[in-house]
Each structure stands twice: as C-alpha cells, then as structure tokens.
Design a protein around this motif. Structure first.
Motif, PDB file in Angstrom:
ATOM      1  N   SER A 172      77.526  75.519   1.097  1.00 38.66           N
ATOM      2  CA  SER A 172      77.468  76.636   0.239  1.00 38.66           C
ATOM      3  C   SER A 172      75.741  76.771   0.268  1.00 38.66           C
ATOM      4  O   SER A 172      75.112  77.647   0.558  1.00 38.66           O
ATOM      5  CB  SER A 172      77.791  76.342  -1.344  1.00 38.66           C
ATOM      6  N   GLY A 173      74.986  75.596   0.231  1.00 39.29           N
ATOM      7  CA  GLY A 173      73.645  75.415   0.397  1.00 39.29           C
ATOM      8  C   GLY A 173      73.076  76.098   1.732  1.00 39.29           C
ATOM      9  O   GLY A 173      72.195  77.057   1.755  1.00 39.29           O
ATOM     10  N   GLN A 174      74.002  75.715   2.684  1.00 44.97           N
ATOM     11  CA  GLN A 174      73.313  76.220   4.051  1.00 44.97           C
ATOM     12  C   GLN A 174      73.784  77.825   3.976  1.00 44.97           C
ATOM     13  O   GLN A 174      72.688  78.519   4.797  1.00 44.97           O
ATOM     14  CB  GLN A 174      74.199  75.411   5.217  1.00 44.97           C
ATOM     15  N   ILE A 175      74.736  78.175   3.577  1.00 44.89           N
ATOM     16  CA  ILE A 175      74.959  79.548   3.476  1.00 44.89           C
ATOM     17  C   ILE A 175      73.961  80.337   2.917  1.00 44.89           C
ATOM     18  O   ILE A 175      73.385  81.365   3.236  1.00 44.89           O
ATOM     19  CB  ILE A 175      76.492  80.082   3.052  1.00 44.89           C
ATOM     20  N   VAL A 176      73.580  79.830   1.497  1.00 44.36           N
ATOM     21  CA  VAL A 176      72.484  80.312   0.912  1.00 44.36           C
ATOM     22  C   VAL A 176      71.111  80.607   1.593  1.00 44.36           C
ATOM     23  O   VAL A 176      70.496  81.338   1.899  1.00 44.36           O
ATOM     24  CB  VAL A 176      72.112  79.566  -0.318  1.00 44.36           C
ATOM     25  N   THR A 177      70.864  79.360   2.573  1.00 46.74           N
ATOM     26  CA  THR A 177      69.758  79.380   3.229  1.00 46.74           C
ATOM     27  C   THR A 177      69.607  80.190   4.565  1.00 46.74           C
ATOM     28  O   THR A 177      68.773  81.249   4.759  1.00 46.74           O
ATOM     29  CB  THR A 177      69.589  77.757   3.909  1.00 46.74           C
ATOM     30  N   LEU A 178      70.872  80.401   5.036  1.00 41.91           N
ATOM     31  CA  LEU A 178      70.994  81.316   6.152  1.00 41.91           C
ATOM     32  C   LEU A 178      70.931  82.740   5.710  1.00 41.91           C
ATOM     33  O   LEU A 178      70.524  83.531   6.350  1.00 41.91           O
ATOM     34  CB  LEU A 178      72.600  81.251   6.768  1.00 41.91           C
ATOM     35  N   LYS A 179      71.405  82.922   4.371  1.00 47.43           N
ATOM     36  CA  LYS A 179      71.378  84.593   3.995  1.00 47.43           C
ATOM     37  C   LYS A 179      69.812  84.781   3.574  1.00 47.43           C
ATOM     38  O   LYS A 179      69.641  85.987   3.873  1.00 47.43           O
ATOM     39  CB  LYS A 179      72.376  84.481   2.730  1.00 47.43           C
ATOM     40  N   THR A 180      69.226  83.758   3.083  1.00 46.25           N
ATOM     41  CA  THR A 180      67.835  83.973   2.733  1.00 46.25           C
ATOM     42  C   THR A 180      66.742  84.341   3.902  1.00 46.25           C
ATOM     43  O   THR A 180      66.104  85.231   4.110  1.00 46.25           O
ATOM     44  CB  THR A 180      67.268  82.765   2.044  1.00 46.25           C
ATOM     45  N   CYS A 181      67.335  83.464   5.193  1.00 49.35           N
ATOM     46  CA  CYS A 181      66.731  83.788   6.351  1.00 49.35           C
ATOM     47  C   CYS A 181      66.924  85.108   7.007  1.00 49.35           C
ATOM     48  O   CYS A 181      65.949  85.664   7.291  1.00 49.35           O
ATOM     49  CB  CYS A 181      66.945  82.671   7.324  1.00 49.35           C
ATOM     50  N   LEU A 182      68.140  85.396   6.915  1.00 48.53           N
ATOM     51  CA  LEU A 182      68.625  86.663   7.347  1.00 48.53           C
ATOM     52  C   LEU A 182      68.145  87.891   6.720  1.00 48.53           C
ATOM     53  O   LEU A 182      67.868  88.954   7.305  1.00 48.53           O
ATOM     54  CB  LEU A 182      70.206  86.571   7.690  1.00 48.53           C
ATOM     55  N   GLY A 183      67.975  87.828   5.286  1.00 50.56           N
ATOM     56  CA  GLY A 183      67.564  88.667   4.802  1.00 50.56           C
ATOM     57  C   GLY A 183      66.039  88.971   4.789  1.00 50.56           C
ATOM     58  O   GLY A 183      65.379  90.156   4.930  1.00 50.56           O
ATOM     59  N   GLY A 184      65.333  88.036   4.910  1.00 48.62           N
ATOM     60  CA  GLY A 184      63.850  87.958   5.348  1.00 48.62           C
ATOM     61  C   GLY A 184      63.594  88.886   6.587  1.00 48.62           C
ATOM     62  O   GLY A 184      63.011  89.686   6.907  1.00 48.62           O
ATOM     63  N   VAL A 185      64.293  88.333   7.855  1.00 47.01           N
ATOM     64  CA  VAL A 185      64.217  88.937   9.005  1.00 47.01           C
ATOM     65  C   VAL A 185      64.578  90.364   9.001  1.00 47.01           C
ATOM     66  O   VAL A 185      64.134  91.337   9.589  1.00 47.01           O
ATOM     67  CB  VAL A 185      65.156  87.860  10.066  1.00 47.01           C
ATOM     68  N   SER A 186      65.741  90.659   8.137  1.00 46.34           N
ATOM     69  CA  SER A 186      66.226  92.088   8.173  1.00 46.34           C
ATOM     70  C   SER A 186      65.128  92.932   7.286  1.00 46.34           C
ATOM     71  O   SER A 186      64.994  94.110   8.021  1.00 46.34           O
ATOM     72  CB  SER A 186      67.622  92.028   7.283  1.00 46.34           C
ATOM     73  N   THR A 187      64.417  92.507   6.621  1.00 44.70           N
ATOM     74  CA  THR A 187      63.272  93.150   5.959  1.00 44.70           C
ATOM     75  C   THR A 187      61.961  93.294   6.943  1.00 44.70           C
ATOM     76  O   THR A 187      61.626  94.328   7.059  1.00 44.70           O
ATOM     77  CB  THR A 187      62.825  92.168   4.612  1.00 44.70           C
ATOM     78  N   ALA A 188      61.809  92.291   7.829  1.00 42.69           N
ATOM     79  CA  ALA A 188      60.862  92.370   8.555  1.00 42.69           C
ATOM     80  C   ALA A 188      61.090  93.420   9.605  1.00 42.69           C
ATOM     81  O   ALA A 188      60.205  94.001  10.126  1.00 42.69           O
ATOM     82  CB  ALA A 188      60.515  91.019   9.353  1.00 42.69           C
ATOM     83  N   LEU A 189      62.295  93.442  10.036  1.00 43.16           N
ATOM     84  CA  LEU A 189      62.699  94.490  11.283  1.00 43.16           C
ATOM     85  C   LEU A 189      62.834  95.770  10.645  1.00 43.16           C
ATOM     86  O   LEU A 189      62.285  97.036  11.373  1.00 43.16           O
ATOM     87  CB  LEU A 189      64.270  94.202  11.348  1.00 43.16           C
ATOM     88  N   HIS A 190      62.849  95.969   9.243  1.00 44.25           N
ATOM     89  CA  HIS A 190      62.950  97.275   8.654  1.00 44.25           C
ATOM     90  C   HIS A 190      61.371  97.683   8.693  1.00 44.25           C
ATOM     91  O   HIS A 190      61.104  98.969   8.889  1.00 44.25           O
ATOM     92  CB  HIS A 190      63.455  97.263   7.375  1.00 44.25           C
ATOM     93  N   ASP A 191      60.573  96.696   8.277  1.00 40.44           N
ATOM     94  CA  ASP A 191      59.116  97.146   8.409  1.00 40.44           C
ATOM     95  C   ASP A 191      58.526  97.434   9.504  1.00 40.44           C
ATOM     96  O   ASP A 191      57.759  98.286   9.828  1.00 40.44           O
ATOM     97  CB  ASP A 191      58.376  95.965   7.428  1.00 40.44           C
ATOM     98  N   LEU A 192      59.223  96.508  10.667  1.00 40.44           N
ATOM     99  CA  LEU A 192      58.886  96.935  11.883  1.00 40.44           C
ATOM    100  C   LEU A 192      59.205  98.311  12.461  1.00 40.44           C
ATOM    101  O   LEU A 192      58.441  99.015  13.264  1.00 40.44           O
ATOM    102  CB  LEU A 192      59.255  95.734  12.770  1.00 40.44           C
ATOM    103  N   ALA A 193      60.155  98.682  12.159  1.00 45.71           N
ATOM    104  CA  ALA A 193      60.698 100.137  12.445  1.00 45.71           C
ATOM    105  C   ALA A 193      59.759 101.209  11.945  1.00 45.71           C
ATOM    106  O   ALA A 193      59.653 102.314  12.664  1.00 45.71           O
ATOM    107  CB  ALA A 193      62.071 100.529  11.985  1.00 45.71           C
ATOM    108  N   TYR A 194      59.054 100.982  10.935  1.00 44.87           N
ATOM    109  CA  TYR A 194      58.199 101.922  10.319  1.00 44.87           C
ATOM    110  C   TYR A 194      56.644 101.722  10.820  1.00 44.87           C
ATOM    111  O   TYR A 194      55.729 102.118  10.000  1.00 44.87           O
ATOM    112  CB  TYR A 194      58.365 102.034   8.747  1.00 44.87           C
ATOM    113  N   ASP A 195      56.638 100.777  11.712  1.00 41.41           N
ATOM    114  CA  ASP A 195      55.203 100.265  12.029  1.00 41.41           C
ATOM    115  C   ASP A 195      54.472  99.755  10.876  1.00 41.41           C
ATOM    116  O   ASP A 195      53.280  99.607  11.013  1.00 41.41           O
ATOM    117  CB  ASP A 195      54.302 101.450  12.891  1.00 41.41           C
ATOM    118  N   ASP A 196      55.077  98.868  10.117  1.00 39.85           N
ATOM    119  CA  ASP A 196      54.464  98.149   8.782  1.00 39.85           C
ATOM    120  C   ASP A 196      54.343  96.920   9.322  1.00 39.85           C
ATOM    121  O   ASP A 196      55.280  95.967   8.843  1.00 39.85           O
ATOM    122  CB  ASP A 196      55.330  98.534   7.640  1.00 39.85           C
ATOM    123  N   TYR A 197      53.108  96.646   9.817  1.00 39.36           N
ATOM    124  CA  TYR A 197      53.386  95.064  10.458  1.00 39.36           C
ATOM    125  C   TYR A 197      52.727  94.174   9.480  1.00 39.36           C
ATOM    126  O   TYR A 197      53.069  93.056   9.456  1.00 39.36           O
ATOM    127  CB  TYR A 197      52.090  95.261  11.725  1.00 39.36           C
TER     128      TYR A 197
END
Length: 219
Positions: A172-197
């Motif tokens: 469960s802790g590992q899943i939470v860690t993975l979800k947190t990492c994936l959430g940050g990566v998803s946010t970064a990709l979204h910002d990258l799509a709008y050239d928000d470096y």
C-alpha cells in the motif's frame, strides 16, 4: 321280754324289745306285732352296733394302704402327666422358636440372594460404565489432539495473515509512492505541453523523492 339275734357285721349281737302294746315277741325285722298288730318302731332305732373287733383293724389298715397307694399312684400319674404336658409345651415352644428362626433365616437368605443379584447387576453396569468411560477418554484424547492441530494451524494462519497484512501495508505504501511519482510526472508533462518549463521543473522537484523511491520499487 326281748330276743337276741346275730348282727350284720363284725360278729356282734343286737337286742330288740318285744311289742310295747302286748309284750309279745317281735321279729327282728318286723314292722307289726304278730299278736296284736301294733306297729313296731324301726329296727334301726333299737339296734346297738358293736365297735369293730381287733380282726377288722388289719382290714381297715389294708383299705387305707390301698387308698394311699391309689392316691400316690394318682398323684404320680398327675405329676407324670404334668411333666409330659410341660415337656410337650416346652417342645412346642422350642419348635415355634426354631420355626420362627428358620423363617427369619429364610428371609435373610432371600435378602442376601436379592442383594447378591443386585450387586452382580451393579458390577456389570460398572464394567459397562468403565468401558464407556475409557472409550470417551480415548475420543477426548483424539479430539484434544485434533484441537491442538487445529490451534497450531490457526496460529500458522494467523502468522500468515499477519505477514500478509504486513506485505499489504508495504505494498500500500509503495502504491502511494508510485501514485505520487506518477502524479508529479503527469503534472510536469502537462506543463511541458504548454511550454511552461518552470512549472515542469516545479512539478518534478515536488515528486523527486517519491520518484526515487518508486524507482527503487520498480528496479
């Protein structure tokens, strides 16, 4: 005038006077005078009985002796009869006592026989009860072993469940860690799509620790 005649007993003689009317001789046992017909007095009034002579004494003594012997024989018979009666009564009393004791002994024997029969039945029932108790004890021992095995299995299952719960917590802790990492990566990709470096850098910096842990989990 008077006449003399032989007495009835003892050899003595008695005299009787003549007729008081005419003086004629009167017969010894006559009731009327033969001369004038005058009624004469009873001969018993004029008789004078002489005392027994010495010859009668042995007869009297013999009669007394016979009478005494008769009385003694009668008394002896009565004594013998009384003794026999007492013996019969005592024998009857003894027989009655023996019969009573015999009946009591018979009743006691019947009671002992009944008690012996009951004791035999009780002993048989006790033997059956012992056999049932032994069987019950054997079944109890088997069930005790089975219960011990079940308890051991339950303890093993509990340990397995505890281990599983621990692994689930870790996962469960590992899943939470993975979800947190994936959430940050998803946010970064979204910002990258709008050239928000700057937004990309901020999102990646926020999940850097989680992503490092996720990299260890996956690696």
């Amino acid at each position: 005038m008077s006449v003399t005649y032989d007495g009835v007993e003892g050899g003595s003689s008695t005299q009787r006077s003549g007729c008081p009317a005419c003086g004629a001789a009167a017969p010894p046992n006559g009731q009327f005078c033969g001369g004038c017909g005058h009624r004469l007095e009873s001969a018993g009034h004029d008789q004078q009985v002489a005392m027994p002579s010495s010859a009668l004494i042995p007869q009297v003594e013999a009669r007394a002796s016979r009478s005494s012997r008769k009385w003694l024989a009668t008394a002896a018979s009565l004594v013998a009869l009384g003794a026999a009666t007492w013996g019969v009564l005592d024998d009857l009393h003894l027989r009655s006592g023996l019969e009573s004791k015999r009946r009591a002994l018979t009743a006691t024997q019947h009671f002992l026989s009944d008690t012996q029969a009951k004791l035999t039945d009780t002993t048989a029932q006790l033997g059956e009860t012992k056999q049932k108790l032994a069987s019950t004890q054997s079944n109890l021992a088997s069930k005790t072993k089975a219960l011990a095995a079940s308890q051991a299995a339950l303890q093993g299952a509990q340990r397995s469940l505890t281990d599983a719960n621990g692994r689930i917590d870790v996962q469960s802790g590992q899943i939470v860690t993975l979800k947190t990492c994936l959430g940050g990566v998803s946010t970064a990709l979204h910002d990258l799509a709008y050239d928000d470096y700057s937004g990309v850098i901020s999102a990646l910096d926020a999940v850097q620790v989680s992503c490092q842990a996720a990299n260890k989990i996956v690696g």
